[in-house]
Write an enzyme that holds these catalytic residues in place. Sequence first.
Site, PDB file in Angstrom:
ATOM      1  N   CYS A 201       0.610  -1.265   0.263  1.00 13.48           N
ATOM      2  CA  CYS A 201       0.101   0.445  -0.225  1.00 13.48           C
ATOM      3  C   CYS A 201       0.796   1.412   0.271  1.00 13.48           C
ATOM      4  O   CYS A 201       0.740   2.233  -0.733  1.00 13.48           O
ATOM      5  CB  CYS A 201      -1.024  -0.184   0.965  1.00 13.48           C
ATOM      6  SG  CYS A 201      -2.006  -1.606   1.828  1.00 13.48           S
ATOM      7  N   ARG A 244     -12.161  -0.912  -2.516  1.00 11.78           N
ATOM      8  CA  ARG A 244     -11.077   0.096  -2.294  1.00 11.78           C
ATOM      9  C   ARG A 244      -9.899  -1.058  -2.236  1.00 11.78           C
ATOM     10  O   ARG A 244      -9.152  -1.202  -3.012  1.00 11.78           O
ATOM     11  CB  ARG A 244     -11.623   1.301  -1.436  1.00 11.78           C
ATOM     12  CG  ARG A 244     -10.031   1.942  -1.599  1.00 11.78           C
ATOM     13  CD  ARG A 244      -9.493   2.417  -2.696  1.00 11.78           C
ATOM     14  NE  ARG A 244      -9.199   1.827  -4.005  1.00 11.78           N
ATOM     15  CZ  ARG A 244      -8.024   2.230  -4.912  1.00 11.78           C
ATOM     16  NH1 ARG A 244      -8.570   3.072  -5.106  1.00 11.78           N
ATOM     17  NH2 ARG A 244      -7.876   1.669  -5.835  1.00 11.78           N
ATOM     18  N   CYS A 248      -7.541  -2.488  -4.227  1.00 11.19           N
ATOM     19  CA  CYS A 248      -5.882  -2.205  -4.441  1.00 11.19           C
ATOM     20  C   CYS A 248      -4.727  -3.818  -5.140  1.00 11.19           C
ATOM     21  O   CYS A 248      -4.011  -3.916  -5.285  1.00 11.19           O
ATOM     22  CB  CYS A 248      -5.249  -1.601  -3.660  1.00 11.19           C
ATOM     23  SG  CYS A 248      -6.384   0.744  -3.325  1.00 11.19           S
TER      24      CYS A 248
END
Lengths: 287, 101
Positions: A201, A244, A248
């Site tokens: 991330c 989300r 990702c």
Amino acid sequence: MKAGSSLLLGSLSAALIAFALTSPRVVAADKVDPAADAKAFQNFFFQKFPDVKHEDFVNGPYSMNEDMKRQWQEKEEFPPYEFALDAGKEMFSTPFKNGKTYADCFPNGGVGIRQNYPYFDTKEGKVVTLELALNRCREANGEAPYSYVKDEMASLTAYMAYTSRGKPMDIKIPDDPRALEAFENGKRYFYTRRGQLNFSCASCHVQSPGQRIRAEILAPALGILNAMPIYRSEWSGMGTTTRRLMTCNSQTRAVPLEPQADEYRDVEYFLSYVANGLPISGPGARP
Amino acid sequence: MKRSFPLVMLLALSFAPAARAANEADYKAAYAAAETASKEAAGMRNQWTTTVSTLAAAKKAGDGGDFDRAVAAAKEAEALAKASIVQATSEKDAWKAMEIR
């Protein structure tokens, strides 16, 4: 022989002193300290982007690019999430078959509480997200849970976020080793590289905010969840935090985990805690 | 003797075995190895989408009797799965290098 013994004793003493001097540092470095982590996290972004107002980080890519910001401000006059907001408001006030409503499941009738989610449930020993709490409320009242990635959940959370707009994120970490472990696990998940593209991330949202990845401008990690849920033009619809996170994962060519997996709950806890003090801006709109 | 040499070589080459085509047993062995590695990666919560799709491609080719293609895809899937295992193993500590402190 005596000289040898003295040398050995001397070496041993030196080694013990060295150990005594270094070991507290090792312990300190390994200690989970969420407050220090949050401070370091926020300072990193404040120093990296000194011209961005602190409360503006919650606006994601718009805080990084003036042109995009102007376009977004114009779009906000007729925001694309408005339909979801209206639907969410209606759903929120419509009673279940048993006559109760969502308001019966939440503190303050569910109004203006978004900034307190996720929280650590000391009874369960796990993180509870707003999406999870909403589905538990439905199930407790005899209703089928909603999909964590589809419109109904996004509409409900959009309405709840809207009632909290402007309130500072206020996530608590209770004095419970399991809560600290959840925070640490969330941090580990955030920084761990995964997928064939070998991205974490942080690869996008710490190392490269403001940079382009293809046509997108990457959002900073600081305050990234304050805007959830979001309408994404790319999706032609609303998306939850779960959606989300799963997207990702797949964008890095990692198989997404199951919705509301412990890892997702923990990373939401970590990211929300380090954004403490920044305002809720959800629901948001993103390209 | 000199004239017969090229002829002998030609005959020898024509009877030399070409690369052996894969059979069903080869495919099953390659697929099983890939599947084992893939399950290990999934158990580490670090499955790659490409492992899954390549494994599926191997199965499709195997079901269709194209064992050469099936073996090649299974070997690729195994390599991908093993790479994801290496990634998950090294990241157990390596993530700390990226941490904001």
